[in-house]
Design a protein around this motif. Structure first.
Motif, mmCIF file in Angstrom:
data_model
loop_
_atom_site.group_PDB
_atom_site.id
_atom_site.type_symbol
_atom_site.label_atom_id
_atom_site.label_comp_id
_atom_site.label_asym_id
_atom_site.label_seq_id
_atom_site.Cartn_x
_atom_site.Cartn_y
_atom_site.Cartn_z
ATOM 1 N N ARG A 245 0.825 -1.204 0.000
ATOM 2 C CA ARG A 245 0.000 0.000 0.000
ATOM 3 C C ARG A 245 0.865 1.263 0.000
ATOM 4 O O ARG A 245 0.568 2.231 -0.707
ATOM 5 C CB ARG A 245 -0.920 0.000 1.220
ATOM 6 C CG ARG A 245 -1.885 1.181 1.238
ATOM 7 C CD ARG A 245 -2.724 1.208 2.478
ATOM 8 N NE ARG A 245 -3.617 2.357 2.498
ATOM 9 C CZ ARG A 245 -4.115 2.883 3.603
ATOM 10 N NH1 ARG A 245 -3.820 2.363 4.792
ATOM 11 N NH2 ARG A 245 -4.916 3.933 3.541
ATOM 12 N N PHE A 246 1.924 1.257 0.793
ATOM 13 C CA PHE A 246 2.803 2.420 0.894
ATOM 14 C C PHE A 246 3.433 2.738 -0.463
ATOM 15 O O PHE A 246 3.515 3.895 -0.868
ATOM 16 C CB PHE A 246 3.895 2.128 1.937
ATOM 17 C CG PHE A 246 4.596 3.346 2.459
ATOM 18 C CD1 PHE A 246 3.938 4.261 3.266
ATOM 19 C CD2 PHE A 246 5.936 3.566 2.171
ATOM 20 C CE1 PHE A 246 4.593 5.376 3.775
ATOM 21 C CE2 PHE A 246 6.601 4.683 2.665
ATOM 22 C CZ PHE A 246 5.925 5.587 3.470
ATOM 23 N N TRP B 205 4.414 6.800 -1.582
ATOM 24 C CA TRP B 205 5.163 7.332 -0.448
ATOM 25 C C TRP B 205 6.560 6.734 -0.314
ATOM 26 O O TRP B 205 7.469 7.400 0.182
ATOM 27 C CB TRP B 205 4.373 7.113 0.848
ATOM 28 C CG TRP B 205 3.244 8.074 0.976
ATOM 29 C CD1 TRP B 205 1.909 7.800 0.892
ATOM 30 C CD2 TRP B 205 3.343 9.488 1.184
ATOM 31 N NE1 TRP B 205 1.164 8.947 1.038
ATOM 32 C CE2 TRP B 205 2.019 9.996 1.221
ATOM 33 C CE3 TRP B 205 4.413 10.361 1.335
ATOM 34 C CZ2 TRP B 205 1.748 11.353 1.407
ATOM 35 C CZ3 TRP B 205 4.147 11.711 1.529
ATOM 36 C CH2 TRP B 205 2.831 12.199 1.564
ATOM 37 N N GLU B 206 6.742 5.500 -0.725
ATOM 38 C CA GLU B 206 8.078 4.913 -0.612
ATOM 39 C C GLU B 206 9.098 5.742 -1.388
ATOM 40 O O GLU B 206 10.187 6.048 -0.882
ATOM 41 C CB GLU B 206 8.085 3.475 -1.120
ATOM 42 C CG GLU B 206 9.454 2.795 -0.957
ATOM 43 C CD GLU B 206 9.432 1.338 -1.386
ATOM 44 O OE1 GLU B 206 9.687 0.476 -0.529
ATOM 45 O OE2 GLU B 206 9.152 1.082 -2.565
ATOM 46 N N GLU B 207 8.747 6.134 -2.590
ATOM 47 C CA GLU B 207 9.657 6.949 -3.403
ATOM 48 C C GLU B 207 9.856 8.328 -2.793
ATOM 49 O O GLU B 207 10.980 8.828 -2.736
ATOM 50 C CB GLU B 207 9.114 7.089 -4.823
ATOM 51 C CG GLU B 207 10.022 7.924 -5.727
ATOM 52 C CD GLU B 207 9.467 8.109 -7.123
ATOM 53 O OE1 GLU B 207 10.123 8.777 -7.935
ATOM 54 O OE2 GLU B 207 8.365 7.595 -7.402
ATOM 55 N N VAL B 208 8.779 8.934 -2.318
ATOM 56 C CA VAL B 208 8.874 10.285 -1.747
ATOM 57 C C VAL B 208 9.768 10.291 -0.508
ATOM 58 O O VAL B 208 10.672 11.126 -0.365
ATOM 59 C CB VAL B 208 7.475 10.825 -1.391
ATOM 60 C CG1 VAL B 208 7.587 12.114 -0.574
ATOM 61 C CG2 VAL B 208 6.676 11.070 -2.659
ATOM 62 N N VAL B 209 9.509 9.366 0.416
ATOM 63 C CA VAL B 209 10.276 9.317 1.662
ATOM 64 C C VAL B 209 11.738 8.981 1.387
ATOM 65 O O VAL B 209 12.660 9.613 1.936
ATOM 66 C CB VAL B 209 9.661 8.296 2.641
ATOM 67 C CG1 VAL B 209 10.569 8.073 3.840
ATOM 68 C CG2 VAL B 209 8.276 8.765 3.090
ATOM 69 N N ASP C 184 18.317 11.777 -0.863
ATOM 70 C CA ASP C 184 18.776 12.855 -1.738
ATOM 71 C C ASP C 184 18.583 14.240 -1.128
ATOM 72 O O ASP C 184 19.469 15.086 -1.202
ATOM 73 C CB ASP C 184 18.032 12.792 -3.081
ATOM 74 C CG ASP C 184 18.184 11.439 -3.768
ATOM 75 O OD1 ASP C 184 19.252 10.819 -3.607
ATOM 76 O OD2 ASP C 184 17.242 11.007 -4.452
ATOM 77 N N GLY C 185 17.400 14.464 -0.521
ATOM 78 C CA GLY C 185 17.098 15.784 0.006
ATOM 79 C C GLY C 185 17.904 16.171 1.227
ATOM 80 O O GLY C 185 18.166 17.358 1.454
#
Length: 210
Positions: free
Chosen positions: A156-157, A162-166, A172-173
């Motif tokens: 689901r994540f 969200w997995e890519e965003v987090v 990287d961020g």
């Protein structure tokens, strides 16, 4: 679930050459208010694993040390002055980051991001003129492992994106922006139900830094 506290750093043990200077140093950062939390248990597992692998360990429990995450004018970055002198608390934390060859951060994912105390630690300590803003990144030679507990299941994540965003935010961020290219993100899924089975996830996350 049993109560497990994070061990305090052990004293430096001399290497075979008779000095401790050759030992690798690890900074283990914990961000959770309860010592009996699964997050704290994972941090304890990480501490034992790192010491077993020969690291000289510095455990930074942000709640136990009562770190203040609030930004103040004293610690606000001055974009025109990379040599700004920050507060004594911040410089003490900078020294701990600076001394580490490896930085491991263990925390629960709250509101799809860092807990406030950990976000404040990044904001205040990973500051202009120290972790970024220099022509030659000060932290570039370090390695970093993020271990985050996620209440969602992996499927689901990932489906929600969200997995890519987090992962991008942490790897990287934050790490990458500060010059740390050797950074990995390990997400521990189903954290509300997985129980002690999550402990093995720590070994997987740290397998590449032994």
């Amino acid at each position: 679930m049993s109560t497990t506290s994070v061990p305090v750093p052990s004293a430096s043990v001399p290497s075979a050459s008779g000095t401790s200077s050759a030992r690798r140093r690890a900074l283990l950062v914990l961000a959770h208010p309860r010592t009996d939390s699964l997050t704290a248990q994972l941090a304890g597992r990480a501490a034992r694993r790192l010491e077993r692998d020969g690291y000289e360990l510095d455990v930074l429990d942000l709640h136990a040390e009562q770190f203040d995450p609030r930004m103040s004018p004293e610690d606000e970055p001055d974009w025109a002055d990379t040599g700004k002198r920050y507060s004594a608390e911040v410089h003490a934390h900078m020294a701990r980051v600076d001394a580490a060859d490896l930085i491991v951060v263990v925390f629960p994912l709250w509101w799809f991001g860092l807990p406030a105390i950990l976000k404040g630690w990044i904001d205040r300590v990973w500051n202009n003129g120290f972790s970024y803003g220099l022509s030659s990144p000060r932290l570039a030679a370090k390695r970093m492992v993020w271990i985050s507990l996620v209440s969602y299941g992996r499927e689901r994540f990932t489906k929600l994106g969200w997995e890519e965003v987090v992962t991008r935010t942490l790897r990287d961020g934050i790490s990458g922006y500060c010059g740390i290219e050797d950074a990995t993100v390990h997400l521990v899924y189903d954290s509300l139900t997985v129980g002690d089975g999550a402990l093995a996830e720590v070994d997987t996350a740290l397998a590449g830094v032994a």
